[in-house]
Design an enzyme around this catalytic site. Structure first.
Site, PDB file in Angstrom:
ATOM      1  N   SER A 125       1.308 -31.337  47.003  1.00  0.00           N
ATOM      2  CA  SER A 125       0.244 -31.416  48.013  1.00  0.00           C
ATOM      3  C   SER A 125       0.808 -32.309  49.267  1.00  0.00           C
ATOM      4  O   SER A 125       1.442 -33.288  49.030  1.00  0.00           O
ATOM      5  CB  SER A 125      -0.945 -32.062  47.152  1.00  0.00           C
ATOM      6  OG  SER A 125      -1.981 -32.344  48.265  1.00  0.00           O
TER       7      SER A 125
ATOM      8  N   TYR B 296      -4.428 -39.286  42.730  1.00  0.00           N
ATOM      9  CA  TYR B 296      -3.970 -37.422  42.726  1.00  0.00           C
ATOM     10  C   TYR B 296      -2.509 -37.750  43.764  1.00  0.00           C
ATOM     11  O   TYR B 296      -1.588 -37.085  43.192  1.00  0.00           O
ATOM     12  CB  TYR B 296      -4.934 -36.779  43.462  1.00  0.00           C
ATOM     13  CG  TYR B 296      -4.477 -35.396  43.900  1.00  0.00           C
ATOM     14  CD1 TYR B 296      -4.800 -34.271  42.794  1.00  0.00           C
ATOM     15  CD2 TYR B 296      -4.232 -34.962  45.164  1.00  0.00           C
ATOM     16  CE1 TYR B 296      -4.212 -32.990  43.299  1.00  0.00           C
ATOM     17  CE2 TYR B 296      -4.094 -33.620  45.285  1.00  0.00           C
ATOM     18  CZ  TYR B 296      -4.025 -32.821  44.513  1.00  0.00           C
ATOM     19  OH  TYR B 296      -3.710 -31.247  44.800  1.00  0.00           O
TER      20      TYR B 296
HETATM   21  N1  LIG Z   1      -7.291 -26.331  47.203  1.00  0.00           N
HETATM   22  C1  LIG Z   1      -6.398 -27.527  47.771  1.00  0.00           C
HETATM   23  O1  LIG Z   1      -7.054 -27.843  48.897  1.00  0.00           O
HETATM   24  C2  LIG Z   1      -4.996 -28.070  47.317  1.00  0.00           C
HETATM   25  C3  LIG Z   1      -4.315 -28.497  48.602  1.00  0.00           C
HETATM   26  C4  LIG Z   1      -3.167 -29.069  48.072  1.00  0.00           C
HETATM   27  C5  LIG Z   1      -2.558 -28.698  46.829  1.00  0.00           C
HETATM   28  N2  LIG Z   1      -3.257 -27.836  45.908  1.00  0.00           N
HETATM   29  C6  LIG Z   1      -2.660 -27.652  44.628  1.00  0.00           C
HETATM   30  O2  LIG Z   1      -2.396 -26.357  44.443  1.00  0.00           O
HETATM   31  C7  LIG Z   1      -2.584 -26.224  42.887  1.00  0.00           C
HETATM   32  C8  LIG Z   1      -3.662 -24.895  42.858  1.00  0.00           C
HETATM   33  O3  LIG Z   1      -4.774 -25.282  43.046  1.00  0.00           O
HETATM   34  P1  LIG Z   1      -6.064 -24.570  43.745  1.00  0.00           P
HETATM   35  O4  LIG Z   1      -6.581 -25.126  44.836  1.00  0.00           O
HETATM   36  O5  LIG Z   1      -5.511 -23.175  43.396  1.00  0.00           O
HETATM   37  O6  LIG Z   1      -7.224 -24.860  42.516  1.00  0.00           O
HETATM   38  P2  LIG Z   1      -7.598 -23.975  41.445  1.00  0.00           P
HETATM   39  O7  LIG Z   1      -8.070 -22.674  41.643  1.00  0.00           O
HETATM   40  O8  LIG Z   1      -8.740 -25.304  40.912  1.00  0.00           O
HETATM   41  O9  LIG Z   1      -6.449 -24.123  40.360  1.00  0.00           O
HETATM   42  C9  LIG Z   1      -6.270 -24.959  39.672  1.00  0.00           C
HETATM   43  C10 LIG Z   1      -5.937 -24.410  38.219  1.00  0.00           C
HETATM   44  O10 LIG Z   1      -5.092 -25.331  37.388  1.00  0.00           O
HETATM   45  C11 LIG Z   1      -5.737 -25.044  36.133  1.00  0.00           C
HETATM   46  N3  LIG Z   1      -5.418 -26.196  35.135  1.00  0.00           N
HETATM   47  C12 LIG Z   1      -6.094 -27.541  35.656  1.00  0.00           C
HETATM   48  N4  LIG Z   1      -5.836 -28.199  34.261  1.00  0.00           N
HETATM   49  C13 LIG Z   1      -5.101 -27.454  33.200  1.00  0.00           C
HETATM   50  C14 LIG Z   1      -4.598 -27.587  32.022  1.00  0.00           C
HETATM   51  N5  LIG Z   1      -4.749 -28.777  31.702  1.00  0.00           N
HETATM   52  N6  LIG Z   1      -4.065 -26.640  31.489  1.00  0.00           N
HETATM   53  C15 LIG Z   1      -4.107 -25.489  31.844  1.00  0.00           C
HETATM   54  N7  LIG Z   1      -4.409 -25.164  33.198  1.00  0.00           N
HETATM   55  C16 LIG Z   1      -4.945 -26.245  33.911  1.00  0.00           C
HETATM   56  C17 LIG Z   1      -7.062 -24.639  36.118  1.00  0.00           C
HETATM   57  O11 LIG Z   1      -7.365 -23.684  34.945  1.00  0.00           O
HETATM   58  P3  LIG Z   1      -8.666 -23.335  34.641  1.00  0.00           P
HETATM   59  O12 LIG Z   1      -9.084 -22.222  35.916  1.00  0.00           O
HETATM   60  O13 LIG Z   1      -8.764 -22.718  33.453  1.00  0.00           O
HETATM   61  O14 LIG Z   1      -9.867 -24.478  35.052  1.00  0.00           O
HETATM   62  C18 LIG Z   1      -7.198 -23.769  37.482  1.00  0.00           C
HETATM   63  O15 LIG Z   1      -6.516 -22.474  36.994  1.00  0.00           O
HETATM   64  C19 LIG Z   1      -2.748 -26.987  42.514  1.00  0.00           C
HETATM   65  O16 LIG Z   1      -1.549 -27.809  42.036  1.00  0.00           O
HETATM   66  C20 LIG Z   1      -3.420 -28.035  43.508  1.00  0.00           C
HETATM   67  O17 LIG Z   1      -3.026 -29.627  43.187  1.00  0.00           O
HETATM   68  C21 LIG Z   1      -4.596 -27.569  46.164  1.00  0.00           C
END
Ligand SMILES: NC(=O)c1ccc[n+]([C@@H]2O[C@H](COP(=O)([O-])OP(=O)(O)OC[C@H]3O[C@@H](n4cnc5c(N)ncnc54)[C@H](OP(=O)(O)O)[C@@H]3O)[C@@H](O)[C@H]2O)c1
Ligand SMILES: Cc1cc2nc3c(=O)[nH]c(=O)nc-3n(C[C@H](O)[C@H](O)[C@H](O)COP(=O)(O)OP(=O)(O)OC[C@H]3O[C@@H](n4cnc5c(N)ncnc54)[C@H](O)[C@@H]3O)c2cc1C
Lengths: 245, 437
Positions: A138, A151
């Protein structure tokens, strides 16, 4: 047809990536913690053109199960060309400040579980002498900010770890890609107000797939975050500590 | 979040929750019921008025998965948030197309079921519900009930056309139609007046698709002058799905653009497209079925206050024709008609309790929101209701309860089903409250 493992597959960003791979007819293996949603997702990816889509279910904070999960993926796919690690949580910074057990949980989910997976995958790929490992970090890892440094710490750890891993694996022909998204409109950020800087998961997925195809080392996505973070990193510390960022 | 329908009238602040599966949705319903709140499902928000509006809405945005597609018979199973655009992009290259499609491809399958939508082929193929094999409904109590024409048929008949008031459609299995081209062969016929165009409709009743553009400002002997377009899927050709996109309309278009004169000019333009002799053309499925989709966010053309769409149907026969004449005259006299006025002949009604289509003539047009329009539309309701016709709920934002009740004779049967599956009335929209439904 490539064999691709996606960890944290139910993430909105990961799913958008998976759909692009499915449309190309790749063979996919999904790891997540929600069996019902993984099953739905696998069915969807097959309809969209994936040569195959299977899944394994575990809580990624169970490090002890990582080796087995990776082996199951390898067996199901009959090899491995690339892996994407996408899971994560955006915890409550204020709560983490008050309670270290919560901070620890955030560090486990966002850094340690990823480092554990990277360790297993690196050894597999190194042994095979090729492949690509992609990890979603990130922009938050670029500089510690008062509003979300727990984070940020985790994402910075992943960045430093992948930097070193990339050097180690270079001679084996294994690529390591770190993806640094800015603001993405996903369930993780549901509670935030959206503005012009926000990108859709599909847009971010497009740049992830392109970066994986050309075996890039580090990308910012959307691209303009490289500029934004360049400025943020350049702010002198005496000023930076006074800012509310 | 500020939320409205496609007409951007009315707008209200709503809490939007988007469950990622049946389990999350059921948990959200449980929580809402416990705190005595109402909710309503929301798909793509292409209904014009307040059908998908409530203080809390359950968005099907994340229920966007394909579950199965059998390329041999064209049966496709999808989650309710999947859009027709997504279905076409996947299935057209394999030679399959939705059996019924409304005038925009950006509707969700759940929304198409809840409004029991119709297309230009209603007179031969009926409405959307006819091509469903089954659906799975999440009810207020958290149960998932499968229903179809032969399975829980009562609930099925209430859900198709039921405007989301029986529960949340989670999944559905649709029968697609085989096609051999992404092109449509269509012929444009010119009609001098209303009687002539109605004549042309019966003459072309065997054609798969037929619809007419009607000039709502034409008066006197030219009342109802129109262009009738009949179409068939071309017998051969490419099967690629055309990319989406198109220019968007900026947020702040002056509403003066929609003044009476520009509306007249628009109508004249469409009219001049048809020559005296029928004109034959071959065009892509997008310009044919979805001409308005080419201009993204065209609803902003009506400016800040938004607009109303009024779609009515009156039964076939002398009374219906007479009512249609009177409706057109009332609109022409008011000078408030839109450039978008569509006329179509429907085939027979189906057994769904609140479904809109009935054998007769349907007319749809837009009105800019301004105080005088409400009274005008009330007068139209009287004409339509008096003739045994009705107004389409998924276009409506202002119909009165008594008028609605008169127009939908199976109202009580619908309420009986609802009393059974949702006795606490967890599911309610702004529209259902207004209509006392
Ligand atoms: N959205 C943003 O603005 C942003 C910005 C920078 C980086 N990121 C990064 O992008 C990546 C994807 O995030 P996203 O934005 O797509 O959000 P998201 O849709 O909320 O996805 C997060 C995923 O992580 C899974 N997860 C969390 N804890 C877990 C665990 N202990 N065991 C198994 N699965 C787990 C969640 O599973 P469940 O669905 O079962 O809850 C969910 O599928 C993450 O690494 C995040 O830090 C996001
Ligand atoms: C340009 C344009 C052209 C159109 N042309 C036609 C046409 O030719 N023929 C026609 O029939 N209609 C037409 N429509 C209307 C449109 O087809 C319907 O309003 C349709 O319901 C919109 O689907 P949606 O996904 O946007 O639903 P929404 O507008 O979000 O919701 C509409 C209704 O469906 C319910 N609903 C949505 N999802 C679910 C679900 N999963 N479970 C239960 N209930 C649900 C809502 O509660 C609401 O009552 C047109 C609309 C536009 C904007």
């Amino acid at each position: 047809m490539k064999k691709i493992l996606i960890v944290g597959a139910t993430s909105a960003i990961a799913e958008a990536v998976a759909r692009r791979f499915a449309a190309r007819g790749e063979r996919l293996y999904l790891i997540g913690r929600d069996a019902a949603r993984l099953e739905t997702m696998a069915a969807d990816l097959k309809v969209r053109g994936a040569a195959d889509a299977r899944h394994g279910c575990l809580d990624l904070n169970e490090y002890g199960l990582h080796a087995m999960a990776v082996q199951q993926a390898l067996t199901a796919l009959g090899g491995l060309d690339a892996a994407l690690i996408a899971h994560g949580t955006l915890g409550d910074q204020k709560a983490c400040e008050a309670d270290f057990t919560l901070a620890l949980r955030e560090l486990e989910t966002n850094a340690l579980s990823t480092i554990s997976l990277l360790t297993h995958l690196a050894n597999e790929f190194e042994h095979r002498g090729g492949g690509l490992i992609a990890v979603i970090g990130s922009v938050a890892g670029d500089r510690g900010r008062g509003s979300n440094y727990v984070y940020g710490t985790a994402k910075a750890a992943v960045e430093t770890f992948t930097e070193g891993l990339r050097c180690r694996l270079f001679k084996s022909g294994v690529g390591v890609l770190l993806v640094k998204p800015g603001f993405v409109d996903t369930p993780m950020t549901q509670r935030f107000k959206k503005g012009p800087l926000w990108a859709s998961p599909d847009r971010v997925a497009g740049s992830i797939v392109r970066a994986m195809d050309r075996r890039a080392d580090v990308i910012y996505t959307p691209w303009f975050w490289r500029l934004i973070m360049g400025i943020i990193k350049a702010i002198p510390r005496p000023l930076f500590k006074r800012l509310k960022l | 979040m500020r939320l409205g329908g496609w007409g951007r009238y009315p707008l209200l602040d709503a809490e939007v929750e988007a469950p990622r599966g049946a389990q999350e949705a059921a948990a959200q319903l449980h929580r809402l019921a416990a705190s005595g709140r109402n909710t309503i499902a929301r798909g793509m928000g292409r209904s014009y008025g307040d059908s998908a509006l409530q203080d809390h809405v359950l968005s099907t945005r994340h229920l966007d998965h394909f579950l199965d597609f059998d390329r041999s018979n064209g049966h496709i199973t999808v989650q309710a948030g999947v859009t027709l655009a997504e279905i076409i992009a996947l299935t057209l290259p394999q030679g399959w197309f939705p059996a019924v499609t409304p005038g925009t491809q950006y509707v969700s399958v759940g929304g198409a079921i809840a409004a029991d939508v119709h297309g230009k082929n209603h007179h031969v193929d009926g409405s959307f519900g006819r091509h469903l094999l089954w659906l799975r409904l999440l009810t207020a109590g958290g149960d998932i009930v499968r229903c179809g024409p032969e399975e829980n048929a009562g609930l099925f008949a209430a859900t198709c056309g039921g405007m989301g008031l029986t529960g949340v459609v989670l999944e559905a299995c649709l029968r697609l139609r085989p096609v051999r081209s992404n092109q449509i062969e269509h012929v444009t016929h010119r009609a001098r007046n209303l009687d002539q165009v109605l004549e042309l409709f019966s003459e072309h009743s065997a054609a798969t698709y037929s619809v007419a553009w009607i000039d709502c400002l034409a008066r006197g002997p030219r009342l109802g002058r129109s262009l009738l377009m009949v179409g068939e899927h071309a017998a051969e050709g490419a099967l690629t799905a055309e990319p989406s996109g198109g220019p968007a309309v900026p947020d702040l278009v002056p509403s003066a653009l929609l003044s009476r004169w520009s509306i007249g000019a628009m109508n004249a333009l469409y009219y001049s497209r048809g020559s005296a002799r029928p004109r034959k053309e071959r065009i892509g499925y997008r310009p044919y079925f979805y001409p308005l989709d080419a201009l993204r966010d065209w609803n902003r053309l009506y400016g800040r206050n938004g607009f109303l769409q009024y779609q009515l149907v009156v039964p076939v026969g002398a009374d219906g024709r007479d009512a249609l004449h009177r409706v057109l005259r009332t609109i022409a006299d008011s000078g408030r008609g839109s450039f978008l006025a569509v006329l179509k002949q429907f085939g027979p009604a189906n057994g769904n309790l609140l479904s809109f289509p009935m054998e007769g003539y349907t007319l749809a047009l837009d009105f800019k929101v301004e105080p005088a329009v409400f009274e005008l539309l009330d007068r139209l309701d009287d004409i339509v209701g008096g003739a045994g016709g009705r107004v389409y709920l998924c276009k409506d934002a202002r119909l009165k309860a008594a008028a609605a009740r008169r127009m939908y004779p199976r109202w009580d049967a619908f309420q009986a089903v609802r009393a059974r599956v949702d006795p606490q009335r967890l599911f309610a929209s702004r529209q259902s409250a207004r209509l006392e439904l």
